[in-house]
Design an enzyme around this catalytic site. Sequence first.
Site, PDB file in Angstrom:
ATOM      1  N   GLY A 502     -17.946   3.662  86.415  1.00 46.63           N
ATOM      2  CA  GLY A 502     -18.380   3.935  87.536  1.00 46.63           C
ATOM      3  C   GLY A 502     -17.806   3.511  89.131  1.00 46.63           C
ATOM      4  N   GLY A 504     -18.056   2.810  93.352  1.00 44.85           N
ATOM      5  CA  GLY A 504     -19.132   2.618  94.902  1.00 44.85           C
ATOM      6  C   GLY A 504     -17.821   2.450  95.713  1.00 44.85           C
ATOM      7  N   GLY A 505     -19.353   2.198  97.105  1.00 47.04           N
ATOM      8  CA  GLY A 505     -18.414   1.861  98.225  1.00 47.04           C
ATOM      9  C   GLY A 505     -17.777   0.800  98.197  1.00 47.04           C
ATOM     10  N   PHE A 506     -17.807  -0.243  97.313  1.00 48.28           N
ATOM     11  CA  PHE A 506     -17.300  -1.251  97.447  1.00 48.28           C
ATOM     12  C   PHE A 506     -16.906  -2.365  96.254  1.00 48.28           C
ATOM     13  CE2 PHE A 506     -21.616  -1.716 100.411  1.00 48.28           C
ATOM     14  CZ  PHE A 506     -20.354  -2.069 101.729  1.00 48.28           C
ATOM     15  N   VAL A 509     -16.803   0.101  88.812  1.00 44.29           N
ATOM     16  CA  VAL A 509     -17.039  -0.630  87.036  1.00 44.29           C
ATOM     17  C   VAL A 509     -16.470  -0.109  86.090  1.00 44.29           C
ATOM     18  CG1 VAL A 509     -18.648  -1.027  85.529  1.00 44.29           C
ATOM     19  CG2 VAL A 509     -19.506  -0.792  88.406  1.00 44.29           C
ATOM     20  N   LYS A 559     -17.417  -5.514  87.183  1.00 46.54           N
ATOM     21  CA  LYS A 559     -17.513  -5.125  87.935  1.00 46.54           C
ATOM     22  C   LYS A 559     -16.535  -5.457  88.669  1.00 46.54           C
ATOM     23  CE  LYS A 559     -21.179  -4.785  92.221  1.00 46.54           C
ATOM     24  NZ  LYS A 559     -22.058  -4.626  92.327  1.00 46.54           N
ATOM     25  N   ASP A 654     -31.572  -2.562  98.721  1.00 45.05           N
ATOM     26  CA  ASP A 654     -31.075  -1.587  98.034  1.00 45.05           C
ATOM     27  C   ASP A 654     -31.268  -0.912  97.018  1.00 45.05           C
ATOM     28  OD1 ASP A 654     -29.068   0.375  99.135  1.00 45.05           O
ATOM     29  OD2 ASP A 654     -27.600  -0.301  97.683  1.00 45.05           O
TER      30      ASP A 654
END
Length: 816
Positions: A502, A504-506, A509, A559, A654
């Site tokens: 995975g 994401g923006g930050f 993973v 992560k 969120d």
Amino acid sequence: MASHPSPIFLFLLACCLMCLCFARAQQDPGKIPVGSFIVASEQATNSRWLSPSGRFALGFYPVEAAFAVGVWFVTNTTIIWTADRDDDLYPAGTQLILTDEGLKISNPAGDRPICNISASAAKLDSASMLDSGDFIIRDINKDVMWQTFDYPTDTLMAGQVLRTDQRLVSSVSSDDHRSGRFEFVLEHDGELIFSPVNTPRTRAHTYWFLGTGDEGVNGIFLDFDGNLTPIFDRNATHNSTLNLPTQSFARMEPDGFLRIYSTTNNSTRQTGQFPPNVNDKCIVKGTCGANSICNSTYASGESSGKVNCVCLPGFVYADPSRTYMGCLRNFSMGQCAATNDSKIHYSIARLANVGWNDDPYNYTNAATEKDCSNSCLEDCNCYAVLYENQRCRKQRQPLLYPRWRADDQTVALLKVGYGEQPPPVEVKGVPSNKILLLSSTLASVLVMALAAGVFFLYTTREPSYQKQCRNMETVMAGGMAPRSFTYGQLADATGGFKNLIGTGGFSTVYKGEIRLAKPTRRKETEARFSIFKRKAKQDGQTDLQKDHGTDEVMHVAVKVLKKMNRGDEKRFRIEMRAAGRAHHRNIVRLLGFCHEGTNFILVYEYIPKGSLANLIFDPKKRPSWKERVDIALDVARGLHYLHEGCGSVIIHSDIKPQNVLIDEDGTAKITDLGLAKTLQPWESKAYTRPRGTVDYKAPEWKNKASEPVTSKVDVYSFGVLLLELVTCRTFFMEQALEGRYILSELAYKFLSESTLERLIPEGEMVDLEELKKMVVLALFCLQRAPDNRPAMKDVVRILGGKMSMSTQLPPNPSAC
């Protein structure tokens, strides 16, 4: 002239009718028709339903000045099942009613179901309290639709099956039947384990296991001789009809042992125990809490001994009235980083023959015990060290499951704060004519020292998240502290950060594997259950004799936060603090962390099915209606825990399907607490910058922190998620339906027109009343005014069927 029936004919007819009535009574013993009810009172006849022999009863039993609903042996009032064991008790006068939807509690506080049976083709007809201890509800076709044996609490009755992923959870005490501290679980792979509740299902937290994993075991059956027997047939059922003079049952006791009993109307005796052949209660991990030593004393021939929980040196009881709850540090480790010579603040306490759940973060070679002590004193991360064979194993806290072990040659060395205050300085009189000069000089010196100190702290300060890494275990001493990993360890675990799962923006993973040290098997576990009959292996070994060999592997999600500047490090600190203190089955568990240079990494439990978004928006993977209803309740429970179960309010900020992960058994778990806001214990709202994802953001989030926000922002986000979960559509639809692009407007239109079935995927069969309840609830969660939204506690109760809600048309969330 009409003929009259002869007396012989009338006699035979009467006999036939009597036989028919007797046969029906035998077919439906103790039948309780729909509409029957009992009342909570001291009058036994009005407060219970009895089995045909009078051996068992279901009804209200007294607890202090109130009542609970359960099943018990009538002769000795031994409780074998309790409904909603962790909910509030019921006042006198409460009614338990058998309705055409199941069992319902009715009292002035409101109606709620104990069991709610979904609508089916056949209506409910009756219930029966059986002589096996099982309470069953049947439909008009005589099929069993619900039974207490499918929902065990702390007891397994003869004839009852414990299925995979079911558990027996001990009670708090013999008089308090709420959920206690220990559980007996048959895992999905067929492994039978004993462990403290709310701990990871790994060998490190297991105090007894059978070794039946991957052997095809689908259930555990307590036979009528009191033996636990494996079941390999997934469709095997229990026998709930026998009425034997001697009844066997197994109970998970408050001390963590599973004991088997044989009972008659006159007496009860113990016939077995697991773990077997054990008198020392300290073998049960969690008997004493973190950072306290378990010491069990018992005389020869005693079945059990007394347990003393004693704090390790440098710790004090978290709750002196409940010493088993564990211990906390009695001094701060913060001084350690404030000086280059940490040894002046601490000493080492030596304990021999003491061991605990060994989980070292560092190995060091040391020629002598003193060298090992000095190594710990000079390391601010070190709380304790185990010394054996010229090797030091440094430990963080909490120190889990310490106990005396006479045969353990390891020496435990614990860092202890001095705690003494420096002696007071003697002050002598000063001549009055020198006071002014002395004061001026001192003031100048103090100003210069303060300036130098500020400069020194600014240039050499340790980032606050690093202090948190060291001290978060202290805050979490009552729970499971995350472990510190090196970057190299996590690189090895992920195969060089190659198994991407995975992004994401930050963060990114990766899937990884952490190897856990294999436990040493005790002599008593090698004996095992003689009743577990196994097929011999081709090499002549049985499964119980075979060593299952290699170290245990735990899959993890690693992560890696993307490269950050000093200001962005706050996100790492926020997520570590919020996730580290959240321990709930519907929150993804933080297992560890790493900070080396610019590398910021968090290690979480691995959730195999991925995000909810990947499932509900893909027609090929879409969960069933029942699964989606269960997911909604799981997410609500997780949010309720964050808002009210962590001591301080944690606002997730969120909530969205992408931040809900689905475990292999269908359990939903909330993840990604990087934007969370943790309030102070006395706070209920906060002024903070906007955060979260636009489509799920509550209207009170402003561009500037001009208005306070509360946990109700999460309720709004949950409302969006709930509509998406129900309909399997995104909140802002790409194509208009009925002229509307926003899902809440479409839901409001269909609700007002009583055409809600148009919301759900085409061809799906759902309970329309349940659908209406969830849509109405979602629309209440989406109200623009925060005060008009329900609290997550009420959302949980509504979704769980424990609180009624009006299904009339709510205010339109889109209205100004």
